[in-house]
Design a protein around this motif. Structure first.
Motif, PDB file in Angstrom:
ATOM      1  N   ARG A  79      14.367 -12.044 -15.352  1.00  0.00           N
ATOM      2  CA  ARG A  79      14.105 -10.796 -14.633  1.00  0.00           C
ATOM      3  C   ARG A  79      15.283  -9.835 -14.764  1.00  0.00           C
ATOM      4  NH1 ARG A  79      11.792 -11.782  -8.821  1.00  0.00           N
ATOM      5  NH2 ARG A  79      10.340 -12.882 -10.185  1.00  0.00           N
ATOM      6  N   ASP A  80      16.507 -10.362 -14.699  1.00  0.00           N
ATOM      7  CA  ASP A  80      17.694  -9.514 -14.841  1.00  0.00           C
ATOM      8  C   ASP A  80      17.801  -8.943 -16.253  1.00  0.00           C
ATOM      9  OD1 ASP A  80      18.394 -10.040 -12.226  1.00  0.00           O
ATOM     10  OD2 ASP A  80      19.721 -11.708 -12.746  1.00  0.00           O
ATOM     11  N   VAL A  81      17.496  -9.778 -17.250  1.00  0.00           N
ATOM     12  CA  VAL A  81      17.535  -9.305 -18.640  1.00  0.00           C
ATOM     13  C   VAL A  81      16.501  -8.205 -18.839  1.00  0.00           C
ATOM     14  CG1 VAL A  81      17.268  -9.959 -21.056  1.00  0.00           C
ATOM     15  CG2 VAL A  81      18.350 -11.546 -19.460  1.00  0.00           C
ATOM     16  N   ALA A  82      15.291  -8.436 -18.351  1.00  0.00           N
ATOM     17  CA  ALA A  82      14.235  -7.442 -18.506  1.00  0.00           C
ATOM     18  C   ALA A  82      14.573  -6.149 -17.757  1.00  0.00           C
ATOM     19  CB  ALA A  82      12.908  -8.016 -18.015  1.00  0.00           C
TER      20      ALA A  82
ATOM     21  N   VAL B 160       5.546  -9.362 -11.153  1.00  0.00           N
ATOM     22  CA  VAL B 160       6.449 -10.160 -11.977  1.00  0.00           C
ATOM     23  C   VAL B 160       6.801 -11.493 -11.308  1.00  0.00           C
ATOM     24  CG1 VAL B 160       7.444  -8.117 -13.002  1.00  0.00           C
ATOM     25  CG2 VAL B 160       8.524  -9.081 -10.970  1.00  0.00           C
ATOM     26  N   GLY B 161       6.105 -11.800 -10.205  1.00  0.00           N
ATOM     27  CA  GLY B 161       6.468 -12.990  -9.462  1.00  0.00           C
ATOM     28  C   GLY B 161       6.302 -14.276 -10.237  1.00  0.00           C
ATOM     29  N   ASP B 162       5.392 -14.309 -11.213  1.00  0.00           N
ATOM     30  CA  ASP B 162       5.146 -15.533 -11.959  1.00  0.00           C
ATOM     31  C   ASP B 162       5.959 -15.630 -13.233  1.00  0.00           C
ATOM     32  OD1 ASP B 162       3.309 -16.320 -10.078  1.00  0.00           O
ATOM     33  OD2 ASP B 162       1.638 -15.319 -11.089  1.00  0.00           O
ATOM     34  N   ARG B 163       6.865 -14.690 -13.465  1.00  0.00           N
ATOM     35  CA  ARG B 163       7.667 -14.715 -14.695  1.00  0.00           C
ATOM     36  C   ARG B 163       8.675 -15.865 -14.649  1.00  0.00           C
ATOM     37  NH1 ARG B 163       5.943 -13.238 -19.277  1.00  0.00           N
ATOM     38  NH2 ARG B 163       4.571 -11.476 -18.996  1.00  0.00           N
ATOM     39  N   PRO B 164       9.005 -16.465 -15.793  1.00  0.00           N
ATOM     40  CA  PRO B 164      10.004 -17.533 -15.795  1.00  0.00           C
ATOM     41  C   PRO B 164      11.352 -17.012 -15.323  1.00  0.00           C
ATOM     42  CG  PRO B 164       9.537 -16.786 -18.047  1.00  0.00           C
ATOM     43  CD  PRO B 164       8.528 -16.156 -17.155  1.00  0.00           C
ATOM     44  N   ARG B 165      12.085 -17.861 -14.602  1.00  0.00           N
ATOM     45  CA  ARG B 165      13.366 -17.451 -14.043  1.00  0.00           C
ATOM     46  C   ARG B 165      14.499 -17.509 -15.058  1.00  0.00           C
ATOM     47  NH1 ARG B 165      13.547 -14.354 -10.082  1.00  0.00           N
ATOM     48  NH2 ARG B 165      15.574 -15.187  -9.455  1.00  0.00           N
ATOM     49  N   THR B 166      14.335 -18.252 -16.121  1.00  0.00           N
ATOM     50  CA  THR B 166      15.369 -18.343 -17.148  1.00  0.00           C
ATOM     51  C   THR B 166      14.755 -18.171 -18.513  1.00  0.00           C
ATOM     52  OG1 THR B 166      15.142 -20.729 -17.306  1.00  0.00           O
ATOM     53  CG2 THR B 166      16.786 -19.905 -15.766  1.00  0.00           C
TER      54      THR B 166
ATOM     55  N   GLU C 133      23.871 -19.205 -34.164  1.00  0.00           N
ATOM     56  CA  GLU C 133      22.985 -18.637 -33.154  1.00  0.00           C
ATOM     57  C   GLU C 133      22.225 -17.446 -33.736  1.00  0.00           C
ATOM     58  OE1 GLU C 133      25.243 -19.135 -28.959  1.00  0.00           O
ATOM     59  OE2 GLU C 133      26.360 -18.068 -30.510  1.00  0.00           O
ATOM     60  N   PHE C 134      21.054 -17.205 -33.171  1.00  0.00           N
ATOM     61  CA  PHE C 134      20.260 -16.061 -33.621  1.00  0.00           C
ATOM     62  C   PHE C 134      19.292 -15.689 -32.508  1.00  0.00           C
ATOM     63  CE2 PHE C 134      18.071 -19.903 -34.732  1.00  0.00           C
ATOM     64  CZ  PHE C 134      16.729 -19.651 -34.461  1.00  0.00           C
ATOM     65  N   GLY C 135      18.642 -14.558 -32.659  1.00  0.00           N
ATOM     66  CA  GLY C 135      17.670 -14.159 -31.652  1.00  0.00           C
ATOM     67  C   GLY C 135      17.232 -12.729 -31.835  1.00  0.00           C
ATOM     68  N   ASP C 136      16.562 -12.198 -30.808  1.00  0.00           N
ATOM     69  CA  ASP C 136      16.164 -10.800 -30.817  1.00  0.00           C
ATOM     70  C   ASP C 136      17.083 -10.028 -29.889  1.00  0.00           C
ATOM     71  OD1 ASP C 136      15.291 -11.314 -28.206  1.00  0.00           O
ATOM     72  OD2 ASP C 136      13.194 -11.488 -28.777  1.00  0.00           O
ATOM     73  N   LEU C 137      16.752  -8.765 -29.644  1.00  0.00           N
ATOM     74  CA  LEU C 137      17.664  -7.933 -28.862  1.00  0.00           C
ATOM     75  C   LEU C 137      17.639  -8.264 -27.370  1.00  0.00           C
ATOM     76  CD1 LEU C 137      17.274  -4.528 -30.726  1.00  0.00           C
ATOM     77  CD2 LEU C 137      19.142  -6.176 -30.865  1.00  0.00           C
ATOM     78  N   LEU C 138      16.590  -8.893 -26.876  1.00  0.00           N
ATOM     79  CA  LEU C 138      16.629  -9.406 -25.509  1.00  0.00           C
ATOM     80  C   LEU C 138      17.653 -10.532 -25.400  1.00  0.00           C
ATOM     81  CD1 LEU C 138      12.900  -9.532 -24.353  1.00  0.00           C
ATOM     82  CD2 LEU C 138      14.717  -8.115 -23.387  1.00  0.00           C
ATOM     83  N   ASP C 139      17.658 -11.421 -26.397  1.00  0.00           N
ATOM     84  CA  ASP C 139      18.680 -12.470 -26.418  1.00  0.00           C
ATOM     85  C   ASP C 139      20.076 -11.872 -26.464  1.00  0.00           C
ATOM     86  OD1 ASP C 139      16.879 -14.695 -26.533  1.00  0.00           O
ATOM     87  OD2 ASP C 139      16.524 -14.253 -28.636  1.00  0.00           O
ATOM     88  N   LEU C 140      20.233 -10.815 -27.261  1.00  0.00           N
ATOM     89  CA  LEU C 140      21.544 -10.176 -27.392  1.00  0.00           C
ATOM     90  C   LEU C 140      22.016  -9.624 -26.049  1.00  0.00           C
ATOM     91  CD1 LEU C 140      22.702  -7.949 -30.298  1.00  0.00           C
ATOM     92  CD2 LEU C 140      23.093  -7.200 -27.968  1.00  0.00           C
ATOM     93  N   ILE C 141      21.134  -8.954 -25.326  1.00  0.00           N
ATOM     94  CA  ILE C 141      21.500  -8.406 -24.022  1.00  0.00           C
ATOM     95  C   ILE C 141      21.853  -9.533 -23.064  1.00  0.00           C
ATOM     96  CG2 ILE C 141      20.568  -7.227 -21.987  1.00  0.00           C
ATOM     97  CD1 ILE C 141      19.033  -5.396 -23.911  1.00  0.00           C
TER      98      ILE C 141
END
Length: 356
Positions: free
Chosen positions: A93-96, A113-119, A75-83
């Motif tokens: 939205r919860d991650v952000a 932010v209503g149009d942001r992806p939910r996952t 697995e790999f990713g950035d720090l948003l993925d880590l959180i």
């Protein structure tokens, strides 16, 4: 910069990367800094050195700050993925929101932010496709258990090998220490990680010396990849009784004296603690590893089984683990160590007399 721009995932990831060490100290507190990297066991903050986060580097591209890789899982990713992974979040939205709180940034108005992806999409394997797809391809490309892999198991005093359909052998399995290292090939034992329905969700690789009498001389000779959480390497079909532990060789050591007992190797203490219980399970034996992470897994499972109405019994080895007990004390001693720790009805049901 407007709130809408600040909400952008790329901008949040960049801001987190500028504070990568602080992010690691907060969310991966069980780790430590080593040069330009933060090292920890996994994204759930288990002690160890498998996951590494780059603390400094360019803002994007090769060697970017904040990029992380788990050498055990791929697995790999950035720090948003880590959180996301560290806190078990699924909604972007919860991650952000968590990232903005950590960075002390203002939160946007709901209509922005209503149009942001939910996952957040699943992370991808570096070779293309999902990590789970790559794991299944490796499983399909592997042979039945034989050769060097069989030698390895016998070297660990494991001899009941005729019915281990979840183990295979690959003579030339790719190994790369990290993204910047050259690719090597070594023989490997390949284990299928499956869900309760028996579908392959991942694989575990043990790279081996060419004569099979030890692990390959590489930095991390054991790694898993794919969808691991809640799943396991399974020996036998679980019904009302199951024994679960971390390592494959540790779990297989019980198979030597309890060949009819269903077993599950969860591959790490974090995954052991998070294992999914079979619906018919009434009694779970937990193979305890003698370390703080193992103790935490046991306590977590005891709480979960109590809530689920499942009896939980802990099996403790005499030495460091049950494979050490098998190798250095023998099968007779293994039987004597296990006998008083089993439920009385399981002694006659599963604990076979030692015949070899």
């Amino acid at each position: 910069m407007t709130d809408a721009q600040s909400w952008d995932a790329g901008d949040l990831a960049r801001r987190l990367a500028e504070n990568a060490e602080a992010v690691c100290r907060h969310y991966l507190s069980a780790g430590r800094r080593h040069g330009n990297y933060w090292l920890v066991g996994d994204v759930r903050n288990t002690p160890g050195r498998s996951l590494y986060v780059r603390l400094h580097g360019p803002s994007e591209g090769r060697g970017a700050a904040g990029r992380w890789t788990d050498a055990s899982t791929g697995e790999f990713g950035d720090l948003l993925d880590l959180i996301r992974e560290a806190l078990g979040l699924t909604d972007f939205r919860d991650v952000a929101d968590e990232a903005r709180s950590f960075l002390a940034l203002p939160h946007p108005e709901p209509d922005q932010v209503g149009d942001r992806p939910r996952t957040i999409p699943s992370r991808r394997a570096e070779t293309g496709g999902t990590i789970t797809d790559s794991a299944r391809r490796l499983w399909d490309a592997s042979r039945s258990l034989s050769g060097v892999a069989e030698t390895w198991l016998r070297h660990r005093d494991l001899t009941r090998l005729s019915d281990l359909s979840c183990l295979r052998f690959h003579p030339d399995c790719y190994y790369r220490a990290d993204a910047d290292s050259p690719t090597e090939t070594w023989p490997a034992m390949i284990a299928a990680v499956t869900d309760l329905a028996g579908s392959v969700t991942g694989v575990h690789r043990t790279w081996l010396a060419r004569d099979g009498k030890g692990k390959a001389p590489v930095a991390m000779p054991r790694r898993a990849m794919g969808d691991l959480l809640g799943h396991a390497v399974r020996f036998g079909a679980a019904s009302d009784v199951l024994a679960a532990g971390e390592g494959i060789e540790t779990v297989l050591s019980l198979h030597e004296v309890m060949p009819d007992l269903p077993l599950a190797a969860c591959l790490s203490s974090a995954h052991l603690a998070a294992m999914v219980f079979p619906p018919a399970l009434r009694r779970l034996y937990v193979l305890r590893d003698d370390d703080p992470a193992g103790d935490h897994a046991v306590m977590t499972l005891q709480a979960r089984t109590q809530e689920a109405g499942i009896e939980c019994l802990v099996l403790s080895p005499r030495l460091a683990d049950f494979n050490d007990d098998l190798r250095y004390l023998g099968r007779g001693a293994m039987r004597a160590i296990l006998h008083p720790q089993l439920a009385p009805q399981d002694v006659a049901r599963f604990l076979h007399p030692v015949t070899h």
